[in-house]
Design a protein around this motif. Structure first.
Motif, PDB file in Angstrom:
ATOM      1  N   ASP A 197       0.800  -1.222   0.000  1.00 55.58           N
ATOM      2  CA  ASP A 197       0.000   0.000   0.000  1.00 55.58           C
ATOM      3  C   ASP A 197       0.834   1.275   0.000  1.00 55.58           C
ATOM      4  N   GLY A 198       2.156   1.136  -0.100  1.00 51.92           N
ATOM      5  CA  GLY A 198       3.028   2.302  -0.191  1.00 51.92           C
ATOM      6  C   GLY A 198       3.601   2.783   1.121  1.00 51.92           C
ATOM      7  N   THR A 199       3.212   2.184   2.239  1.00 52.51           N
ATOM      8  CA  THR A 199       3.764   2.546   3.544  1.00 52.51           C
ATOM      9  C   THR A 199       3.994   1.286   4.361  1.00 52.51           C
ATOM     10  N   VAL A 200       4.933   1.377   5.288  1.00 51.17           N
ATOM     11  CA  VAL A 200       5.145   0.291   6.234  1.00 51.17           C
ATOM     12  C   VAL A 200       4.332   0.648   7.469  1.00 51.17           C
ATOM     13  N   ASN A 201       3.356  -0.201   7.794  1.00 54.25           N
ATOM     14  CA  ASN A 201       2.481   0.087   8.926  1.00 54.25           C
ATOM     15  C   ASN A 201       2.104  -1.202   9.649  1.00 54.25           C
ATOM     16  N   SER A 202       1.268  -1.082  10.658  1.00 53.93           N
ATOM     17  CA  SER A 202       0.904  -2.246  11.465  1.00 53.93           C
ATOM     18  C   SER A 202       0.197  -3.326  10.651  1.00 53.93           C
ATOM     19  N   SER A 203      -0.473  -2.954   9.582  1.00 53.65           N
ATOM     20  CA  SER A 203      -1.123  -3.944   8.725  1.00 53.65           C
ATOM     21  C   SER A 203      -0.105  -4.898   8.109  1.00 53.65           C
ATOM     22  N   ASP A 204       1.078  -4.381   7.792  1.00 56.19           N
ATOM     23  CA  ASP A 204       2.141  -5.239   7.261  1.00 56.19           C
ATOM     24  C   ASP A 204       2.589  -6.247   8.310  1.00 56.19           C
ATOM     25  N   GLY A 205       2.723  -5.786   9.553  1.00 58.03           N
ATOM     26  CA  GLY A 205       3.077  -6.695  10.641  1.00 58.03           C
ATOM     27  C   GLY A 205       2.040  -7.780  10.834  1.00 58.03           C
ATOM     28  N   LEU A 206       0.766  -7.418  10.717  1.00 59.67           N
ATOM     29  CA  LEU A 206      -0.311  -8.393  10.864  1.00 59.67           C
ATOM     30  C   LEU A 206      -0.251  -9.454   9.768  1.00 59.67           C
ATOM     31  N   VAL A 207       0.032  -9.040   8.545  1.00 61.19           N
ATOM     32  CA  VAL A 207       0.179 -10.008   7.441  1.00 61.19           C
ATOM     33  C   VAL A 207       1.272 -11.021   7.788  1.00 61.19           C
ATOM     34  N   LEU A 208       2.401 -10.533   8.290  1.00 62.85           N
ATOM     35  CA  LEU A 208       3.505 -11.445   8.615  1.00 62.85           C
ATOM     36  C   LEU A 208       3.170 -12.344   9.796  1.00 62.85           C
ATOM     37  N   LEU A 209       2.445 -11.818  10.782  1.00 58.60           N
ATOM     38  CA  LEU A 209       2.013 -12.673  11.893  1.00 58.60           C
ATOM     39  C   LEU A 209       1.119 -13.790  11.384  1.00 58.60           C
ATOM     40  N   LYS A 210       0.219 -13.475  10.490  1.00 54.73           N
ATOM     41  CA  LYS A 210      -0.667 -14.497   9.928  1.00 54.73           C
ATOM     42  C   LYS A 210       0.128 -15.556   9.170  1.00 54.73           C
ATOM     43  N   ILE A 211       1.100 -15.111   8.374  1.00 59.60           N
ATOM     44  CA  ILE A 211       1.944 -16.065   7.642  1.00 59.60           C
ATOM     45  C   ILE A 211       2.709 -16.948   8.620  1.00 59.60           C
ATOM     46  N   SER A 212       3.236 -16.347   9.691  1.00 57.71           N
ATOM     47  CA  SER A 212       4.073 -17.098  10.631  1.00 57.71           C
ATOM     48  C   SER A 212       3.296 -18.187  11.381  1.00 57.71           C
ATOM     49  N   VAL A 213       1.969 -18.051  11.471  1.00 55.58           N
ATOM     50  CA  VAL A 213       1.170 -19.097  12.129  1.00 55.58           C
ATOM     51  C   VAL A 213       0.474 -20.004  11.119  1.00 55.58           C
ATOM     52  N   GLY A 214       0.814 -19.848   9.854  1.00 52.57           N
ATOM     53  CA  GLY A 214       0.330 -20.762   8.829  1.00 52.57           C
ATOM     54  C   GLY A 214      -0.968 -20.376   8.142  1.00 52.57           C
ATOM     55  N   GLN A 215      -1.448 -19.161   8.368  1.00 45.91           N
ATOM     56  CA  GLN A 215      -2.661 -18.749   7.661  1.00 45.91           C
ATOM     57  C   GLN A 215      -2.336 -18.456   6.209  1.00 45.91           C
ATOM     58  N   PRO A 216      -3.247 -18.754   5.297  1.00 39.50           N
ATOM     59  CA  PRO A 216      -2.999 -18.544   3.864  1.00 39.50           C
ATOM     60  C   PRO A 216      -3.138 -17.071   3.477  1.00 39.50           C
ATOM     61  N   VAL A 217      -2.051 -16.344   3.601  1.00 32.88           N
ATOM     62  CA  VAL A 217      -2.022 -14.920   3.266  1.00 32.88           C
ATOM     63  C   VAL A 217      -0.876 -14.718   2.275  1.00 32.88           C
ATOM     64  N   SER A 218      -1.075 -13.868   1.312  1.00 28.95           N
ATOM     65  CA  SER A 218       0.006 -13.585   0.363  1.00 28.95           C
ATOM     66  C   SER A 218       0.569 -12.197   0.607  1.00 28.95           C
ATOM     67  N   THR A 219       1.769 -11.977   0.097  1.00 29.25           N
ATOM     68  CA  THR A 219       2.427 -10.686   0.218  1.00 29.25           C
ATOM     69  C   THR A 219       2.387  -9.969  -1.141  1.00 29.25           C
ATOM     70  N   ASN A 220       2.605  -8.673  -1.087  1.00 33.34           N
ATOM     71  CA  ASN A 220       2.578  -7.862  -2.304  1.00 33.34           C
ATOM     72  C   ASN A 220       3.599  -6.722  -2.185  1.00 33.34           C
ATOM     73  N   CYS A 221       4.848  -7.082  -1.957  1.00 30.99           N
ATOM     74  CA  CYS A 221       5.890  -6.066  -1.796  1.00 30.99           C
ATOM     75  C   CYS A 221       6.146  -5.329  -3.106  1.00 30.99           C
ATOM     76  N   PRO A 222       6.489  -4.047  -3.006  1.00 31.86           N
ATOM     77  CA  PRO A 222       6.804  -3.276  -4.219  1.00 31.86           C
ATOM     78  C   PRO A 222       8.185  -3.633  -4.741  1.00 31.86           C
ATOM     79  N   ARG A 223       8.286  -4.323  -5.845  1.00 23.50           N
ATOM     80  CA  ARG A 223       9.575  -4.655  -6.465  1.00 23.50           C
ATOM     81  C   ARG A 223       9.503  -4.278  -7.913  1.00 23.50           C
TER      82      ARG A 223
END
Length: 96
Positions: free
Chosen positions: A70-96
Motif C-alpha cells: 500500500d506504499g507505507t510500512v504500517n501495522s497492517s504489514d506486521g499483521l500479514v507477517l504474523l498471519k503467515i508465521s502461524v500458517g494462515q494462507p495470506v500472500s504478500t505484495n511487496c513493491p519490487r
C-alpha cells in the motif's frame, strides 16, 4: 504460497553487505518480501521488525517491509507477517 528470493544480481542497495532490513543480501540477491532479518523464513521476528519499522525505530526497505503493497510500512504489514508465521494462507505484495 510464500514469496521466493529473486534471482542473483537483483539487489540494488549499492553495497555488498547485509544489514537487517536491507533490500539486498550480501550476495546481491534481493531480500525476500517480508523477511527483514534475511533468514529465508517468515516468522514472528520478522513481524516484530516490521512493526518496529512502522513506528520509526527500525529502518527497513519498503521492498522488504511493505508486505501489503500500500506504499507505507504500517501495522497492517506486521499483521500479514504474523498471519503467515502461524500458517494462515495470506500472500504478500511487496513493491519490487
Amino acid at each position: 504460497a510464500l514469496p521466493i528470493y529473486a534471482p542473483a544480481e537483483q539487489g540494488t542497495d549499492g553495497d555488498q553487505s547485509f544489514t537487517v532490513g536491507d533490500a539486498c543480501m550480501s550476495d546481491c540477491r534481493a531480500t525476500m518480501c517480508g523477511d527483514p532479518n534475511g533468514n529465508r523464513v517468515i516468522n514472528v521476528t520478522d513481524a516484530l521488525l516490521v512493526l518496529r519499522s512502522a513506528i520509526g525505530v527500525f529502518p527497513c526497505a519498503a521492498e522488504v517491509c511493505d508486505v501489503n503493497g500500500d506504499g507505507t510500512v504500517n501495522s497492517s504489514d506486521g499483521l500479514v507477517l504474523l498471519k503467515i508465521s502461524v500458517g494462515q494462507p495470506v500472500s504478500t505484495n511487496c513493491p519490487r
